[in-house]
Design a protein around this motif. Structure first.
Motif, PDB file in Angstrom:
ATOM      1  N   LEU A 142       0.581  -1.047  -0.025  1.00  0.00           N
ATOM      2  CA  LEU A 142       0.377   0.115  -0.029  1.00  0.00           C
ATOM      3  C   LEU A 142       0.906   1.625   0.181  1.00  0.00           C
ATOM      4  N   ALA A 143       2.012   1.517   1.081  1.00  0.00           N
ATOM      5  CA  ALA A 143       2.693   1.982   0.261  1.00  0.00           C
ATOM      6  C   ALA A 143       3.575   2.781  -0.711  1.00  0.00           C
ATOM      7  N   HIS A 144       3.534   1.584  -1.672  1.00  0.00           N
ATOM      8  CA  HIS A 144       4.636   2.073  -2.724  1.00  0.00           C
ATOM      9  C   HIS A 144       3.374   2.858  -3.428  1.00  0.00           C
ATOM     10  N   LEU A 145       1.520   2.431  -3.602  1.00  0.00           N
ATOM     11  CA  LEU A 145       0.756   3.791  -3.834  1.00  0.00           C
ATOM     12  C   LEU A 145       0.914   4.433  -4.609  1.00  0.00           C
ATOM     13  N   ILE A 159      -3.672  16.170  -1.945  1.00  0.00           N
ATOM     14  CA  ILE A 159      -4.853  16.150  -2.643  1.00  0.00           C
ATOM     15  C   ILE A 159      -5.018  15.491  -4.437  1.00  0.00           C
ATOM     16  N   LEU A 160      -3.215  15.266  -4.437  1.00  0.00           N
ATOM     17  CA  LEU A 160      -2.683  14.528  -5.691  1.00  0.00           C
ATOM     18  C   LEU A 160      -2.949  12.979  -5.373  1.00  0.00           C
ATOM     19  N   MET A 161      -2.939  12.254  -3.823  1.00  0.00           N
ATOM     20  CA  MET A 161      -2.808  11.220  -3.757  1.00  0.00           C
ATOM     21  C   MET A 161      -3.631  10.292  -4.461  1.00  0.00           C
ATOM     22  N   PRO A 162      -4.756  10.945  -4.407  1.00  0.00           N
ATOM     23  CA  PRO A 162      -5.585   9.565  -5.094  1.00  0.00           C
ATOM     24  C   PRO A 162      -5.227   9.475  -6.369  1.00  0.00           C
ATOM     25  N   CYS A 201      -4.013   6.481  -8.697  1.00  0.00           N
ATOM     26  CA  CYS A 201      -4.259   5.235  -9.650  1.00  0.00           C
ATOM     27  C   CYS A 201      -3.705   5.272 -10.729  1.00  0.00           C
ATOM     28  N   ILE A 202      -2.589   6.227 -10.664  1.00  0.00           N
ATOM     29  CA  ILE A 202      -1.521   5.907 -11.776  1.00  0.00           C
ATOM     30  C   ILE A 202      -0.538   5.064 -11.308  1.00  0.00           C
ATOM     31  N   GLU A 203      -0.649   5.054 -10.394  1.00  0.00           N
ATOM     32  CA  GLU A 203       0.748   3.384  -9.688  1.00  0.00           C
ATOM     33  C   GLU A 203       0.498   2.046 -10.121  1.00  0.00           C
ATOM     34  N   THR A 204      -1.082   2.308  -9.702  1.00  0.00           N
ATOM     35  CA  THR A 204      -2.057   1.059 -10.021  1.00  0.00           C
ATOM     36  C   THR A 204      -1.721   0.841 -11.320  1.00  0.00           C
ATOM     37  N   ILE A 205      -2.040   1.490 -12.674  1.00  0.00           N
ATOM     38  CA  ILE A 205      -1.991   1.149 -13.814  1.00  0.00           C
ATOM     39  C   ILE A 205      -0.463   0.806 -14.083  1.00  0.00           C
ATOM     40  N   SER A 206       0.432   1.795 -13.597  1.00  0.00           N
ATOM     41  CA  SER A 206       1.966   1.211 -13.782  1.00  0.00           C
ATOM     42  C   SER A 206       1.921  -0.194 -14.054  1.00  0.00           C
ATOM     43  N   VAL A 244      17.926  -7.735 -19.750  1.00  0.00           N
ATOM     44  CA  VAL A 244      16.477  -6.746 -20.036  1.00  0.00           C
ATOM     45  C   VAL A 244      15.308  -7.005 -18.296  1.00  0.00           C
ATOM     46  N   PHE A 245      14.715  -8.074 -19.391  1.00  0.00           N
ATOM     47  CA  PHE A 245      13.994  -8.699 -19.076  1.00  0.00           C
ATOM     48  C   PHE A 245      13.783  -9.223 -17.463  1.00  0.00           C
ATOM     49  N   SER A 246      15.060 -10.105 -17.380  1.00  0.00           N
ATOM     50  CA  SER A 246      15.781 -10.480 -16.166  1.00  0.00           C
ATOM     51  C   SER A 246      15.417  -9.756 -14.273  1.00  0.00           C
ATOM     52  N   VAL A 247      16.719  -8.750 -15.614  1.00  0.00           N
ATOM     53  CA  VAL A 247      17.043  -7.489 -14.335  1.00  0.00           C
ATOM     54  C   VAL A 247      15.372  -6.786 -14.093  1.00  0.00           C
ATOM     55  N   LEU A 248      14.612  -6.723 -14.819  1.00  0.00           N
ATOM     56  CA  LEU A 248      13.285  -5.509 -14.850  1.00  0.00           C
ATOM     57  C   LEU A 248      12.475  -6.652 -13.521  1.00  0.00           C
ATOM     58  N   SER A 249      12.301  -8.127 -14.024  1.00  0.00           N
ATOM     59  CA  SER A 249      12.237  -9.164 -13.033  1.00  0.00           C
ATOM     60  C   SER A 249      12.181  -9.340 -12.155  1.00  0.00           C
ATOM     61  N   THR A 250      13.896  -9.066 -11.345  1.00  0.00           N
ATOM     62  CA  THR A 250      14.280  -9.350 -10.462  1.00  0.00           C
ATOM     63  C   THR A 250      13.418  -7.775 -10.074  1.00  0.00           C
ATOM     64  N   LEU A 251      13.733  -6.277 -10.279  1.00  0.00           N
ATOM     65  CA  LEU A 251      13.579  -4.856  -9.412  1.00  0.00           C
ATOM     66  C   LEU A 251      11.968  -5.319  -9.532  1.00  0.00           C
ATOM     67  N   TYR A 252      11.060  -6.303 -10.164  1.00  0.00           N
ATOM     68  CA  TYR A 252       9.914  -6.081  -9.403  1.00  0.00           C
ATOM     69  C   TYR A 252       9.668  -6.972  -8.090  1.00  0.00           C
ATOM     70  N   SER A 253      10.763  -7.748  -8.178  1.00  0.00           N
ATOM     71  CA  SER A 253      10.050  -8.941  -7.425  1.00  0.00           C
ATOM     72  C   SER A 253      11.333  -8.451  -5.769  1.00  0.00           C
ATOM     73  N   SER A 254      11.991  -7.436  -6.121  1.00  0.00           N
ATOM     74  CA  SER A 254      12.574  -6.184  -4.489  1.00  0.00           C
ATOM     75  C   SER A 254      11.737  -5.535  -4.206  1.00  0.00           C
ATOM     76  N   GLU A 255      10.803  -5.504  -4.790  1.00  0.00           N
ATOM     77  CA  GLU A 255       9.630  -3.848  -4.350  1.00  0.00           C
ATOM     78  C   GLU A 255       8.681  -5.189  -3.474  1.00  0.00           C
ATOM     79  N   VAL A 256       8.148  -6.047  -3.482  1.00  0.00           N
ATOM     80  CA  VAL A 256       7.821  -6.985  -2.440  1.00  0.00           C
ATOM     81  C   VAL A 256       8.197  -7.585  -1.877  1.00  0.00           C
ATOM     82  N   ILE A 257       9.782  -7.797  -1.376  1.00  0.00           N
ATOM     83  CA  ILE A 257       9.882  -8.107  -0.334  1.00  0.00           C
ATOM     84  C   ILE A 257       9.774  -7.636   1.246  1.00  0.00           C
TER      85      ILE A 257
END
Length: 222
Positions: free
Chosen positions: A124-127, A135-138, A142-147, A209-222
């Motif tokens: 939730l904090a990542h959103l 005022i810009l939080m909503p 939305c932008i972070e969820t879509i991305s 690039v594919f493997s590095v981005l997958s690694t970065l995405y996984s690091s955000e949920v740990i």
């Protein structure tokens, strides 16, 4: 050939139904280099794997043993298939969304399930990025969820589009060969060789690039 992209269809190469088997050819070809004494190819591949392991370890920032194994395996699989597509009359499986989405979507779904079940507050904090005005939080949510939702699509499209683009250019130039004079054919062959070198670099870069981005995405949920 109905259109330009039909040159990448499985049915266009000798009308065989086993084109997707090129994805698994590494299981037959690669092990034969490793059964005897450690060859130079083996030493080179071990150095590449260790370099990737050290880099992915920093990106993941976790002390769990073996956490880089899936990403190194992913890099190896994509790299091998990208290289296989550079050989004549071999089906390029990574230029099809069916394979790239098969790699990206399960990874992203597993990261999301793990993150929302184990680190809900962190997810939730990542959103909402730090320092966002109230005022810009909503809108930021939305932008972070879509991305976040389009991440597997961007991974899959990036890999397949880059593989299609170079192969399509080489196909278009190659089809003009019979209509050219001898001097122009020499220039065409030189251009094709340069494009082949470029595609070799793209094959390495896109798998990295594919493997590095997958690694970065996984690091955000740990």
């Amino acid at each position: 050939m109905a259109n330009l992209f039909s040159s990448f269809d499985p049915s266009t190469n000798f009308n065989l139904s086993l084109n997707w088997m090129s994805t698994c050819l590494g299981l037959i070809i690669i092990p034969s280099f490793y059964w005897l004494i450690p060859s130079r190819l083996n030493i080179l591949w071990v150095k590449i794997i260790m370099t990737l392991h050290k880099e992915f370890k920093i990106l993941i920032n976790s002390n769990i043993k073996g956490n880089t194994l899936i990403f190194i395996s992913l890099f190896s699989l994509i790299l091998f298939n990208n290289f296989m597509g550079l050989f004549p009359y071999i089906f390029t499986s990574t230029s099809h969304m069916i394979l790239t989405l098969t790699l990206a979507l399960p990874l992203w779904i597993s990261f999301m399930i793990f993150g929302w079940l184990n680190n809900t507050t962190h997810m939730l904090a990542h959103l909402v990025p730090q320092g966002t005005p109230p005022i810009l939080m909503p809108f930021m949510v939305c932008i972070e969820t879509i991305s976040n939702i389009i991440r597997p699509g961007t991974l899959a499209v990036r890999l397949s589009a880059n593989m299609i683009a170079g192969h399509l250019l080489m196909t278009l130039l190659g089809n003009t060969g019979p209509m050219l004079s001898f001097s122009l054919i020499f220039i065409l062959i030189l251009t094709q060789i340069l494009l082949l070198i470029l595609e070799t670099a793209v094959a390495i870069i896109q798998s990295y690039v594919f493997s590095v981005l997958s690694t970065l995405y996984s690091s955000e949920v740990i």
